[in-house]
Design a protein around this motif. Structure first.
Motif, PDB file in Angstrom:
ATOM      1  N   UNK A   1       1.036  -1.291   0.073  1.00  0.00           N
ATOM      2  CA  UNK A   1       0.168  -0.229  -0.097  1.00  0.00           C
ATOM      3  C   UNK A   1       1.123   1.378   0.030  1.00  0.00           C
ATOM      4  N   UNK A   2       0.721   2.061  -0.915  1.00  0.00           N
ATOM      5  CA  UNK A   2       1.349   3.276  -1.306  1.00  0.00           C
ATOM      6  C   UNK A   2       0.639   4.333  -0.402  1.00  0.00           C
ATOM      7  N   UNK A   3       1.389   4.868   0.689  1.00  0.00           N
ATOM      8  CA  UNK A   3       0.754   5.889   1.609  1.00  0.00           C
ATOM      9  C   UNK A   3       1.038   7.433   1.140  1.00  0.00           C
ATOM     10  N   UNK A   4       0.135   8.466   1.048  1.00  0.00           N
ATOM     11  CA  UNK A   4       0.405   9.665   1.043  1.00  0.00           C
ATOM     12  C   UNK A   4       1.242  10.194   2.076  1.00  0.00           C
ATOM     13  N   UNK A   5       1.767  11.110   2.159  1.00  0.00           N
ATOM     14  CA  UNK A   5       2.418  11.739   3.433  1.00  0.00           C
ATOM     15  C   UNK A   5       1.521  12.252   4.714  1.00  0.00           C
ATOM     16  N   UNK A   6       0.465  12.643   4.221  1.00  0.00           N
ATOM     17  CA  UNK A   6      -0.640  12.633   5.071  1.00  0.00           C
ATOM     18  C   UNK A   6      -0.932  11.470   6.028  1.00  0.00           C
ATOM     19  N   UNK A   7      -1.247  10.463   5.214  1.00  0.00           N
ATOM     20  CA  UNK A   7      -1.355   9.049   5.744  1.00  0.00           C
ATOM     21  C   UNK A   7      -0.401   8.630   6.539  1.00  0.00           C
ATOM     22  N   UNK A   8       0.974   8.631   6.145  1.00  0.00           N
ATOM     23  CA  UNK A   8       1.963   8.185   7.104  1.00  0.00           C
ATOM     24  C   UNK A   8       2.057   9.150   8.282  1.00  0.00           C
ATOM     25  N   UNK A   9       1.787  10.412   8.288  1.00  0.00           N
ATOM     26  CA  UNK A   9       1.576  11.352   9.653  1.00  0.00           C
ATOM     27  C   UNK A   9       0.544  10.802  10.388  1.00  0.00           C
ATOM     28  N   UNK A  10      -0.546  10.245   9.882  1.00  0.00           N
ATOM     29  CA  UNK A  10      -1.674  10.018  10.744  1.00  0.00           C
ATOM     30  C   UNK A  10      -1.464   8.612  11.335  1.00  0.00           C
ATOM     31  N   UNK A  11      -0.695   7.753  10.348  1.00  0.00           N
ATOM     32  CA  UNK A  11      -0.253   6.449  11.069  1.00  0.00           C
ATOM     33  C   UNK A  11       0.842   6.830  12.202  1.00  0.00           C
ATOM     34  N   UNK A  12       1.559   7.564  12.138  1.00  0.00           N
ATOM     35  CA  UNK A  12       2.539   7.927  13.003  1.00  0.00           C
ATOM     36  C   UNK A  12       1.807   8.391  14.405  1.00  0.00           C
ATOM     37  N   UNK A  13       0.801   9.240  14.261  1.00  0.00           N
ATOM     38  CA  UNK A  13      -0.071   9.729  15.349  1.00  0.00           C
ATOM     39  C   UNK A  13      -0.573   8.549  15.995  1.00  0.00           C
ATOM     40  N   UNK A  14      -1.295   7.594  15.344  1.00  0.00           N
ATOM     41  CA  UNK A  14      -1.900   6.324  16.022  1.00  0.00           C
ATOM     42  C   UNK A  14      -0.905   5.590  16.728  1.00  0.00           C
ATOM     43  N   UNK A  15       0.534   5.323  16.330  1.00  0.00           N
ATOM     44  CA  UNK A  15       1.568   4.484  16.822  1.00  0.00           C
ATOM     45  C   UNK A  15       1.819   5.144  18.157  1.00  0.00           C
ATOM     46  N   UNK A  16       2.027   6.765  17.911  1.00  0.00           N
ATOM     47  CA  UNK A  16       2.363   7.203  18.989  1.00  0.00           C
ATOM     48  C   UNK A  16       1.374   7.141  20.244  1.00  0.00           C
ATOM     49  N   UNK A  17       0.107   7.394  20.005  1.00  0.00           N
ATOM     50  CA  UNK A  17      -0.983   7.436  20.978  1.00  0.00           C
ATOM     51  C   UNK A  17      -1.167   5.973  21.505  1.00  0.00           C
ATOM     52  N   UNK A  18      -0.880   4.815  20.681  1.00  0.00           N
ATOM     53  CA  UNK A  18      -0.773   3.488  21.288  1.00  0.00           C
ATOM     54  C   UNK A  18       0.283   3.237  22.169  1.00  0.00           C
ATOM     55  N   UNK A  19       1.385   3.711  22.112  1.00  0.00           N
ATOM     56  CA  UNK A  19       2.619   3.744  22.716  1.00  0.00           C
ATOM     57  C   UNK A  19       2.274   4.349  24.116  1.00  0.00           C
ATOM     58  N   UNK A  20       1.957   5.610  23.813  1.00  0.00           N
ATOM     59  CA  UNK A  20       1.773   6.373  25.228  1.00  0.00           C
ATOM     60  C   UNK A  20       0.573   5.875  26.010  1.00  0.00           C
ATOM     61  N   UNK A  21      -0.507   4.965  25.573  1.00  0.00           N
ATOM     62  CA  UNK A  21      -1.483   4.300  26.254  1.00  0.00           C
ATOM     63  C   UNK A  21      -0.851   3.337  27.012  1.00  0.00           C
ATOM     64  N   UNK A  22       0.482   2.765  26.608  1.00  0.00           N
ATOM     65  CA  UNK A  22       0.961   1.823  27.471  1.00  0.00           C
ATOM     66  C   UNK A  22       1.578   2.070  28.934  1.00  0.00           C
ATOM     67  N   UNK A  23       2.337   3.239  28.740  1.00  0.00           N
ATOM     68  CA  UNK A  23       3.196   3.762  29.842  1.00  0.00           C
ATOM     69  C   UNK A  23       2.289   3.324  31.230  1.00  0.00           C
ATOM     70  N   UNK A  24       1.438   3.877  31.443  1.00  0.00           N
ATOM     71  CA  UNK A  24       0.692   3.890  32.903  1.00  0.00           C
ATOM     72  C   UNK A  24       0.653   2.188  33.053  1.00  0.00           C
TER      73      UNK A  24
END
Length: 62
Positions: A1-24
């Motif tokens: 799947x070829x992602x646009x830059x906007x899709x890549x940024x959104x994916x990165x936001x999802x990953x960061x949100x999931x990682x941050x949710x694991x800290x507590x």
């Protein structure tokens, strides 16, 4: 799947949100290794759940 830059940024936001949710969860764990293993299993369960949701969404759109 070829992602646009906007899709890549959104994916990165999802990953960061999931990682941050694991800290507590990790901080509250008495056994960090077991906690990490359980988080990995939970991530696999989440992936399965999301894949099922996607399949249902695609079925509804047909």
């Amino acid at each position: 799947m070829n992602l646009t830059e906007e899709q890549k940024q959104l994916r990165e936001r999802y990953v960061l949100a999931l990682i941050e949710a694991t800290y507590p969860l990790q901080d509250a764990a008495t056994d960090p290794e077991v906690s990490m293993e359980l988080l990995i299993e939970a991530a696999e369960m989440l992936k399965t759940h999301l894949q099922n949701e996607l399949a249902e969404l695609r079925e509804e759109q047909d």
